[in-house]
Design a protein around this motif. Sequence first.
Motif: not given
Length: 368
Positions: A169-175, A195-210
């Motif tokens: 939501e509102g951003a593109t997240r990359l690793v 797998g962990a990144f894809r599993g949680f990156a879609y959620r509305n969590l902060s970057l430190p939480d991811i």
Amino acid sequence: MRVSPDLTRIGGETRSSRALFAIPLGIVLAVTLTDVYTPAIVHLSSFLIAAPAITASFAGAGGTAVIGALAAGDEIVIGVFQGGLMTADREAQFVALIVISGLVTSFRYGADRHRRRLSQVRSVAVAAQEVLLRPLPERIGELRIASLYLAADEEAQIGGDLYAAVRTEGATRLVIGDVRGKGLAAIGDASVLIGAFRGFAYRNLSLPDIVDHMDNAMCWNWHHTAADERNLLESFVTAVVLDVYDDGPVAGMVNCGHPPPLLLHRGEVALLDVRDPAVPLGLEVLAERDHPVEMFRFEYGDVLVLYTDGVVEARDGGGAFYPLPERLAAWKGGSPQALVDYLHADLLRHTGGVVNDDAAIVVIARCA
């Protein structure tokens, strides 16, 4: 799944190799005519063995056997014309031709079988790469992306380097990350992290939480898979996790011991070092793990280059490291894919065509 037959290959021979059959056929014809039309004291039939031997270098076992049988038949024809078919010398040449042709055909059959198995292994490796490292989209949100992966193990196609991108939501997240080690263990660890990144990156969590979730996933993985405590203490992943926001020319970054990204802004290259870097992921021995976010400007027209240490630690013949910032500064401009192609060719030129460590590059450009 049914695979359509390759009509360009019959019995191990391709269309291009069929033209080469003129060479062994020419040898057989030349030896036959020479022996038939020269005095009986001249014996050139021993050269017939060259025909199946040469054939094995470009054709399959079937084609090699056919040429060997043809050469053996010509040995008989020559003996008939020269009136010495049943002589000891002729019989010895005939037996030697049959035996050597059989050996050459057997070796070619074994080589063809090994090649088929290797082709199957490579196809599995490519399929695994597509599952583990899904191709990054050329366009995601306001970003254009291109990527490159070079595995140190050429046959494996993949290794311990990794990258991924998702929309949130509102951003593109990359690793982008680099698992310590090589081989199957590194590939397995990379799959856990992605797998962990894809599993949680879609959620509305902060970057430190991811990053916390990724860290915990690696700790759990190694706690249950490490062979001994020493391996557990030496297991870690360096990574950079980014949020490129849609509502302004800014991006957030958590750097967990990874080589800092490079930002190309109006022809100038800047190293995005963080003031407070986090430790690599998976270091369970650390009681306190903090993942501070560093903000930086990422404007329209800027280019961001993410990479693993296999790029900047690649050496030339004299032992010099690959100067990525200098090479990036010399780039004349273009699309992210053009930059990836430029860096790919330049890196291989620097190393003489061989990389000794897995290497990955992701180029991101913000565009309207």
